[in-house]
Motif scaffolding. Structure first.
Motif, mmCIF file in Angstrom:
data_model
loop_
_atom_site.group_PDB
_atom_site.id
_atom_site.type_symbol
_atom_site.label_atom_id
_atom_site.label_comp_id
_atom_site.label_asym_id
_atom_site.label_seq_id
_atom_site.Cartn_x
_atom_site.Cartn_y
_atom_site.Cartn_z
ATOM 1 N N ALA A 113 0.839 -1.192 0.000
ATOM 2 C CA ALA A 113 0.000 0.000 0.000
ATOM 3 C C ALA A 113 0.879 1.249 0.000
ATOM 4 O O ALA A 113 1.892 1.305 0.705
ATOM 5 N N GLY A 114 0.469 2.209 -0.806
ATOM 6 C CA GLY A 114 1.250 3.427 -0.955
ATOM 7 C C GLY A 114 2.253 3.368 -2.094
ATOM 8 O O GLY A 114 2.834 4.391 -2.474
ATOM 9 N N GLY A 115 2.458 2.189 -2.637
ATOM 10 C CA GLY A 115 3.423 2.013 -3.717
ATOM 11 C C GLY A 115 2.851 2.340 -5.074
ATOM 12 O O GLY A 115 1.712 2.822 -5.201
ATOM 13 N N SER A 116 3.649 2.041 -6.093
ATOM 14 C CA SER A 116 3.287 2.384 -7.469
ATOM 15 C C SER A 116 3.528 1.209 -8.398
ATOM 16 O O SER A 116 4.400 0.365 -8.152
ATOM 17 N N LEU A 117 2.753 1.186 -9.454
ATOM 18 C CA LEU A 117 2.938 0.230 -10.534
ATOM 19 C C LEU A 117 2.586 0.911 -11.845
ATOM 20 O O LEU A 117 1.763 1.842 -11.851
ATOM 21 N N ARG A 118 3.172 0.439 -12.932
ATOM 22 C CA ARG A 118 2.789 0.928 -14.243
ATOM 23 C C ARG A 118 2.372 -0.250 -15.116
ATOM 24 O O ARG A 118 3.142 -1.194 -15.293
ATOM 25 N N LEU A 119 1.173 -0.156 -15.627
ATOM 26 C CA LEU A 119 0.662 -1.159 -16.548
ATOM 27 C C LEU A 119 0.825 -0.667 -17.980
ATOM 28 O O LEU A 119 0.765 0.538 -18.245
ATOM 29 N N SER A 120 1.013 -1.614 -18.876
ATOM 30 C CA SER A 120 1.144 -1.290 -20.291
ATOM 31 C C SER A 120 0.094 -2.030 -21.093
ATOM 32 O O SER A 120 -0.333 -3.126 -20.724
ATOM 33 N N CYS A 121 -0.300 -1.430 -22.198
ATOM 34 C CA CYS A 121 -1.211 -2.080 -23.129
ATOM 35 C C CYS A 121 -0.738 -1.744 -24.533
ATOM 36 O O CYS A 121 -0.851 -0.594 -24.970
ATOM 37 N N GLN B 197 -2.820 -9.081 -13.252
ATOM 38 C CA GLN B 197 -3.186 -9.037 -11.834
ATOM 39 C C GLN B 197 -2.382 -7.948 -11.116
ATOM 40 O O GLN B 197 -1.156 -7.883 -11.241
ATOM 41 N N VAL B 198 -3.103 -7.139 -10.366
ATOM 42 C CA VAL B 198 -2.484 -6.162 -9.468
ATOM 43 C C VAL B 198 -2.942 -6.495 -8.053
ATOM 44 O O VAL B 198 -4.145 -6.559 -7.780
ATOM 45 N N THR B 199 -1.984 -6.718 -7.168
ATOM 46 C CA THR B 199 -2.291 -7.030 -5.780
ATOM 47 C C THR B 199 -1.589 -6.016 -4.894
ATOM 48 O O THR B 199 -0.370 -5.849 -4.981
ATOM 49 N N VAL B 200 -2.373 -5.352 -4.054
ATOM 50 C CA VAL B 200 -1.838 -4.342 -3.139
ATOM 51 C C VAL B 200 -2.004 -4.866 -1.720
ATOM 52 O O VAL B 200 -3.127 -5.087 -1.256
ATOM 53 N N SER B 201 -0.899 -5.051 -1.052
ATOM 54 C CA SER B 201 -0.941 -5.576 0.315
ATOM 55 C C SER B 201 -0.975 -4.433 1.322
ATOM 56 O O SER B 201 -0.399 -3.370 1.090
ATOM 57 N N SER B 202 -1.622 -4.687 2.425
ATOM 58 C CA SER B 202 -1.758 -3.636 3.454
ATOM 59 C C SER B 202 -0.608 -3.686 4.447
ATOM 60 O O SER B 202 0.201 -4.596 4.446
#
Length: 119
Positions: free
Chosen positions: A14-22, A114-119
């Motif tokens: 949580a609080g982090g970042s990700l970038r998805l591409s298409c 899949q994007v998983t955000v852990s607390s």
């Protein structure tokens, strides 16, 4: 026909970042909008954001506005979803989709990531 390839998902705190591409290929000249959607377990698919293929204008759902940004690399026919300040409730399978000239709805879909955000 338009082909879409999703990539970039993963596990983040949580609080982090990700970038998805298409990455789009095929008849890209027919694309009107590139959209992003997500579906969490047990929930309906939800609209996240979209970009006009020609103008680059963007629109975001209230749940991600100010945290997510859509951008495009015209040379690569690739659209990105930059996700910042991620929350556990952002956990979902994320799909890109295209609405083409011949359709009033999103008619081509990526395979999802899949994007998983852990607390």
């Amino acid at each position: 026909q338009v082909q879409l390839v999703n990539s970039g998902g993963g596990l983040v705190q949580a609080g982090g970042s990700l970038r998805l591409s298409c990455a789009a290929s095929g008849r890209t000249i027919s694309i009107v909008f590139m959209g992003w959607f997500r579906q969490a377990p047990g929930k309906e698919r939800e609209f996240v954001a979209r970009m006009s293929w020609s103008s680059g204008s963007t629109y975001y759902s209230d749940s991600v506005k100010g945290r997510f940004t859509v951008s495009k690399d015209n040379a690569k026919n690739t659209v990105y979803l930059e996700m910042n300040s991620l929350k556990p409730e952002d956990t979902a399978v994320y799909y890109c989709a295209v609405r083409s000239l011949s359709s009033g709805t999103y008619n081509y879909w990526g395979q999802g990531t899949q994007v998983t955000v852990s607390s």
